[in-house]
Design a protein around this motif. Structure first.
Motif, short mmCIF file in Angstrom:
data_model
loop_
_atom_site.label_atom_id
_atom_site.label_comp_id
_atom_site.label_asym_id
_atom_site.label_seq_id
_atom_site.Cartn_x
_atom_site.Cartn_y
_atom_site.Cartn_z
N HIS A 16 12.25 -7.66 -13.71
CA HIS A 16 13.33 -7.16 -12.86
C HIS A 16 12.87 -7.23 -11.41
N ALA A 17 13.83 -7.22 -10.51
CA ALA A 17 13.52 -7.25 -9.08
C ALA A 17 13.26 -5.82 -8.62
N ARG A 18 12.08 -5.61 -8.08
CA ARG A 18 11.70 -4.30 -7.56
C ARG A 18 11.77 -4.32 -6.05
N LEU A 19 12.48 -3.36 -5.48
CA LEU A 19 12.51 -3.19 -4.04
C LEU A 19 11.16 -2.64 -3.61
N LEU A 20 10.49 -3.35 -2.72
CA LEU A 20 9.16 -2.93 -2.28
C LEU A 20 9.25 -1.95 -1.12
N PRO A 21 8.22 -1.12 -0.94
CA PRO A 21 8.27 -0.09 0.11
C PRO A 21 7.97 -0.60 1.52
N TRP A 22 8.04 -1.87 1.71
CA TRP A 22 7.88 -2.46 3.04
C TRP A 22 8.97 -3.51 3.22
N ALA A 23 9.21 -3.87 4.46
CA ALA A 23 10.25 -4.85 4.78
C ALA A 23 9.60 -6.15 5.24
N ARG A 24 10.41 -7.19 5.26
CA ARG A 24 9.97 -8.47 5.81
C ARG A 24 9.84 -8.32 7.32
N PRO A 25 9.16 -9.26 7.97
CA PRO A 25 9.01 -9.17 9.43
C PRO A 25 10.34 -9.08 10.18
N ASP A 26 11.40 -9.66 9.60
CA ASP A 26 12.71 -9.60 10.26
C ASP A 26 13.49 -8.34 9.91
N GLY A 27 12.87 -7.42 9.13
CA GLY A 27 13.50 -6.15 8.80
C GLY A 27 14.27 -6.15 7.49
N ARG A 28 14.48 -7.34 6.90
CA ARG A 28 15.22 -7.39 5.63
C ARG A 28 14.35 -6.85 4.50
N PRO A 29 14.99 -6.35 3.42
CA PRO A 29 14.22 -5.81 2.30
C PRO A 29 13.39 -6.87 1.62
N CYS A 30 12.33 -6.44 0.99
CA CYS A 30 11.41 -7.32 0.29
C CYS A 30 11.42 -6.93 -1.18
N TYR A 31 11.56 -7.91 -2.07
CA TYR A 31 11.63 -7.66 -3.51
C TYR A 31 10.51 -8.39 -4.23
N LEU A 32 10.14 -7.85 -5.38
CA LEU A 32 9.13 -8.46 -6.24
C LEU A 32 9.73 -8.63 -7.62
N GLN A 33 9.65 -9.83 -8.18
CA GLN A 33 10.07 -10.06 -9.56
C GLN A 33 8.90 -9.62 -10.44
N THR A 34 9.12 -8.56 -11.24
CA THR A 34 7.99 -7.95 -11.94
C THR A 34 8.40 -7.33 -13.26
N ASP A 35 7.41 -7.13 -14.10
CA ASP A 35 7.61 -6.36 -15.34
C ASP A 35 7.10 -4.94 -15.14
N GLY A 36 6.73 -4.58 -13.91
CA GLY A 36 6.25 -3.24 -13.61
C GLY A 36 4.75 -3.10 -13.68
N HIS A 37 4.07 -4.17 -13.99
CA HIS A 37 2.61 -4.14 -14.08
C HIS A 37 2.05 -5.15 -13.09
N GLY A 38 0.80 -5.05 -12.79
CA GLY A 38 0.19 -6.02 -11.91
C GLY A 38 -0.23 -5.40 -10.58
N TYR A 39 -0.99 -6.19 -9.84
CA TYR A 39 -1.59 -5.71 -8.60
C TYR A 39 -0.55 -5.29 -7.57
N ASP B 286 3.30 1.14 -5.71
CA ASP B 286 3.29 2.54 -6.16
C ASP B 286 2.44 3.40 -5.22
N GLU B 287 1.26 2.89 -4.87
CA GLU B 287 0.37 3.63 -3.97
C GLU B 287 0.99 3.80 -2.59
N MET B 288 1.63 2.73 -2.09
CA MET B 288 2.26 2.79 -0.77
C MET B 288 3.42 3.79 -0.77
N GLU B 289 4.21 3.83 -1.84
CA GLU B 289 5.30 4.81 -1.93
C GLU B 289 4.75 6.23 -1.90
N ALA B 290 3.65 6.47 -2.61
CA ALA B 290 3.05 7.81 -2.62
C ALA B 290 2.56 8.18 -1.23
#
Length: 112
Positions: A11-34, A40-44
């Motif tokens: 699934h596409a996960r909204l990441l806790p940081w934005a692209r340099p142009d300010g648009r949202p950044c997404y990660l295609q993930t199963d919820g595991h991985g680096y 998760d750490e950045m959100e905390a």
């Protein structure tokens, strides 16, 4: 797990940081991985920093003698933290909905 099963579990996960142009950044993930763990750490950290900024801003806002510059600084920092918190909330909400959809497609739960 076949390739199509693996793709379906992503699934596409909204990441806790934005692209340099300010648009949202997404990660295609199963919820595991680096990158998921890093997000998760950045959100905390973002939520913890928000709590700290709020603790520092409350006395500035409450003080009758606070200058316009102090109040503006507090407002800007609070707005930044609120932006981060809303992004974390949206991301977690998206992941909860993905989890619910996955559970529904897996069939009814059996209570034992």
């Amino acid at each position: 797990m076949s390739t199509s099963e693996h793709t379906d579990s992503l699934h596409a996960r909204l990441l806790p940081w934005a692209r340099p142009d300010g648009r949202p950044c997404y990660l295609q993930t199963d919820g595991h991985g680096y990158v998921s763990r890093l997000a998760d750490e950045m959100e905390a950290v973002q939520l913890s920093m928000g709590a700290e900024v709020l603790d520092c801003a409350k006395p500035i806002i409450a003080a009758a003698g606070s200058t316009v510059a102090e109040l503006r600084f507090a407002a800007v920092r609070l707005a930044e933290c609120l932006t981060d918190a809303l992004r974390v909330s949206e991301s977690k909400g998206m992941r909860l909905r993905c989890g619910e959809a996955a559970a529904e497609s897996a069939g009814p739960a059996v209570n034992g």
